[in-house]
Design a protein around this motif. Structure first.
Motif, short mmCIF file in Angstrom:
data_model
loop_
_atom_site.label_atom_id
_atom_site.label_comp_id
_atom_site.label_asym_id
_atom_site.label_seq_id
_atom_site.Cartn_x
_atom_site.Cartn_y
_atom_site.Cartn_z
N UNK A 161 28.99 20.69 23.64
CA UNK A 161 29.46 22.09 23.64
C UNK A 161 29.47 22.66 25.05
N UNK A 162 28.39 22.36 25.82
CA UNK A 162 28.35 22.84 27.21
C UNK A 162 29.47 22.21 28.03
N UNK A 163 29.75 20.95 27.78
CA UNK A 163 30.80 20.27 28.53
C UNK A 163 32.17 20.88 28.21
N UNK A 164 32.39 21.17 26.94
CA UNK A 164 33.67 21.79 26.58
C UNK A 164 33.83 23.16 27.22
N UNK A 165 32.77 23.96 27.23
CA UNK A 165 32.86 25.27 27.89
C UNK A 165 33.06 25.12 29.39
N UNK A 166 32.45 24.10 29.96
CA UNK A 166 32.63 23.88 31.40
C UNK A 166 34.08 23.51 31.71
N UNK A 167 34.70 22.74 30.82
CA UNK A 167 36.11 22.40 31.02
C UNK A 167 36.98 23.66 30.96
N UNK A 168 36.69 24.53 30.00
CA UNK A 168 37.45 25.77 29.91
C UNK A 168 37.28 26.64 31.14
N UNK A 169 36.04 26.73 31.63
CA UNK A 169 35.78 27.55 32.81
C UNK A 169 36.49 27.00 34.05
N UNK A 170 36.43 25.69 34.23
CA UNK A 170 37.09 25.12 35.41
C UNK A 170 38.61 25.24 35.32
N UNK A 171 39.14 25.12 34.10
CA UNK A 171 40.59 25.32 33.95
C UNK A 171 40.97 26.78 34.26
N UNK A 172 40.12 27.70 33.80
CA UNK A 172 40.38 29.11 34.14
C UNK A 172 40.30 29.34 35.64
N UNK A 173 39.29 28.74 36.27
CA UNK A 173 39.15 28.89 37.72
C UNK A 173 40.36 28.32 38.45
N UNK A 174 40.88 27.23 37.93
CA UNK A 174 42.07 26.64 38.54
C UNK A 174 43.26 27.58 38.41
N UNK A 175 43.37 28.27 37.26
CA UNK A 175 44.47 29.23 37.09
C UNK A 175 44.26 30.47 37.95
N UNK A 176 42.99 30.80 38.24
CA UNK A 176 42.72 31.97 39.09
C UNK A 176 43.10 31.72 40.54
N UNK A 177 43.41 30.49 40.88
CA UNK A 177 43.81 30.19 42.25
C UNK A 177 45.16 30.81 42.59
N UNK A 178 45.89 31.26 41.58
CA UNK A 178 47.16 31.96 41.80
C UNK A 178 46.97 33.42 41.41
N UNK A 179 47.14 34.30 42.38
CA UNK A 179 47.00 35.74 42.13
C UNK A 179 48.34 36.26 41.62
N UNK A 180 48.33 36.86 40.41
CA UNK A 180 49.57 37.34 39.78
C UNK A 180 49.47 38.84 39.55
N UNK A 181 50.62 39.49 39.53
CA UNK A 181 50.69 40.94 39.29
C UNK A 181 50.52 41.20 37.80
N UNK A 182 49.74 42.22 37.49
CA UNK A 182 49.52 42.57 36.09
C UNK A 182 50.31 43.80 35.67
N UNK A 183 51.20 44.31 36.54
CA UNK A 183 51.99 45.49 36.22
C UNK A 183 53.23 45.53 37.09
N UNK A 184 54.19 46.34 36.68
CA UNK A 184 55.38 46.59 37.49
C UNK A 184 55.02 47.59 38.58
#
Length: 368
Positions: A161-184
């Motif tokens: 379970x910890x390993x699965x959560x760690x995979x999710x967190x690292x995938x999220x961190x990888x997506x956070x490497x791109x800063x995107x606009x949240x509004x017009x």
């Protein structure tokens, strides 16, 4: 004797002719005077203009966005690219900047490897638990052995379970490497450059939302109550003929220590795309509860024991005496609240010598 008689008769004849000529001359003069029309009296008039008794006050302000956010990366790293410039319009989901993903990818691979190892351990622990249950049912294993196998299986499940959560967190961190606009919105500032190392949450790019704009002005403390309860309108220097309705949204709780004014923000619900951020605006405050009055010269009032009145001139030169409601008197003017219409021409000098039956001629007019 004969000569004297002739001379006397001649003298009487000349006198008669002279009297007749004088009578004819006087008769012609009377006829000319009777036929001559009455002259119109020249008058000086003032135009009645009603305005709020409390004068409007104007302030210079700036058009600002209601919401302006400093956006930053949610993970630390080294800036690889900045994809926008100041003044550029961005849409929801558009990439603004990116970080170097090498370390983040390694962390993601490590988490995936940990997940695979935890999966293998769980499979082994689950099989041992099942064997212990089977042996205990046949009486070939003790309760202690069964409890040990169950504890090892539970630990293996938690590790997975910890390993699965760690995979999710690292995938999220990888997506956070791109800063995107949240509004017009529009980019108003950039605080990062490629190659710069930033911390998590550090301000990187400032984006102002274009949904609602507002006028920001400094209001003196003497007009703070009018700002809260009065009617506010905004005009732009770039488009002086157009007026926008404004509504007070926020006022500073304390005055600026240097200027002793309060920062006030007035929302502009009708402002469209033609109203750009940073434009210079003029905010006008008026008191909706004040009475509208007109100011006239004191010499325009006519009163002979009755109500104060004024002479009003129409387009044909006819004058009429109209009573007015006097609000107050000044040193050289009078303030009226009614009695004459907006734009009426009112005689300002010599009103005591006027007769409503006579015609007048306007020689000059003035605004008061």
């Amino acid at each position: 004797m004969l000569v004297r008689l002739i001379f006397s008769s001649y003298s009487r004849l000349l006198a008669g002719i002279s009297l007749a000529a004088l009578a004819v001359t006087l008769g012609g003069c009377d006829s000319a005077v009777a036929d001559k029309p009455a002259e119109t009296r020249p008058v000086l008039v003032a135009t009645a203009h009603y305005e709020a008794q409390s004068p409007e006050r104007s302030f210079v302000g700036t058009i600002r966005p209601r919401i302006e956010s400093d956006m930053g990366f949610r993970v630390p790293g080294k800036v690889a690219k900045r994809l926008v410039e100041v003044g550029q319009t961005v849409e929801v989901g558009q990439s603004l900047a990116t970080l170097d993903e090498v370390d983040l990818k390694l962390q993601a691979e490590q988490a995936e490897a940990e997940q695979r190892a935890a999966t293998g351990v769980l499979a082994q622990a689950g099989a041992a638990e099942q064997r212990a249950k089977d042996l205990r049912g046949k009486g070939w294993a003790t309760d202690a052995q069964l409890d040990t196998a169950k504890a090892a299986a539970d630990e293996a499940r938690a590790r997975l379970n910890r390993a699965e959560r760690s995979v999710e967190l690292t995938n999220n961190s990888l997506s956070y490497a791109t800063l995107v606009a949240d509004t017009h919105g529009v980019v108003t500032a950039t605080m990062i450059e490629p190659g710069q190392v930033v911390a998590a949450g550090q301000a990187a790019i400032r984006v102002a939302r274009l949904g609602e704009k507002e006028a920001v002005v400094a209001v003196p403390e003497t007009l703070l109550n009018r700002a809260k309860s009065g009617v506010a309108t905004v005009t732009l220097w770039s488009e002086a003929g157009k007026t926008y309705a404004a509504k007070l949204r926020e006022v500073a709780p304390s005055a600026d220590p240097a200027t002793r004014t309060y920062l006030a923000k007035f929302s502009l619900p009708d402002a469209g795309d033609d109203v750009s951020l940073g434009m210079t605006a003029t905010l006008t405050l008026s008191d909706s509860r004040t009475e509208r009055v007109a100011r006239l010269p004191l010499s325009a009032l006519y009163s002979q024991g009755g109500d104060p009145s004024v002479y009003v001139v129409d387009d044909k030169g006819a004058i009429s005496l109209k009573p007015v409601t006097v609000k107050s008197y000044d040193s050289n003017s009078v303030v009226i609240s009614g009695g004459v219409d907006e734009g009426a021409k009112i005689v300002t000098l010599g009103v005591q010598k006027l007769d409503p039956s006579q015609k007048v001629r306007v020689v000059s007019s003035l605004s008061f």
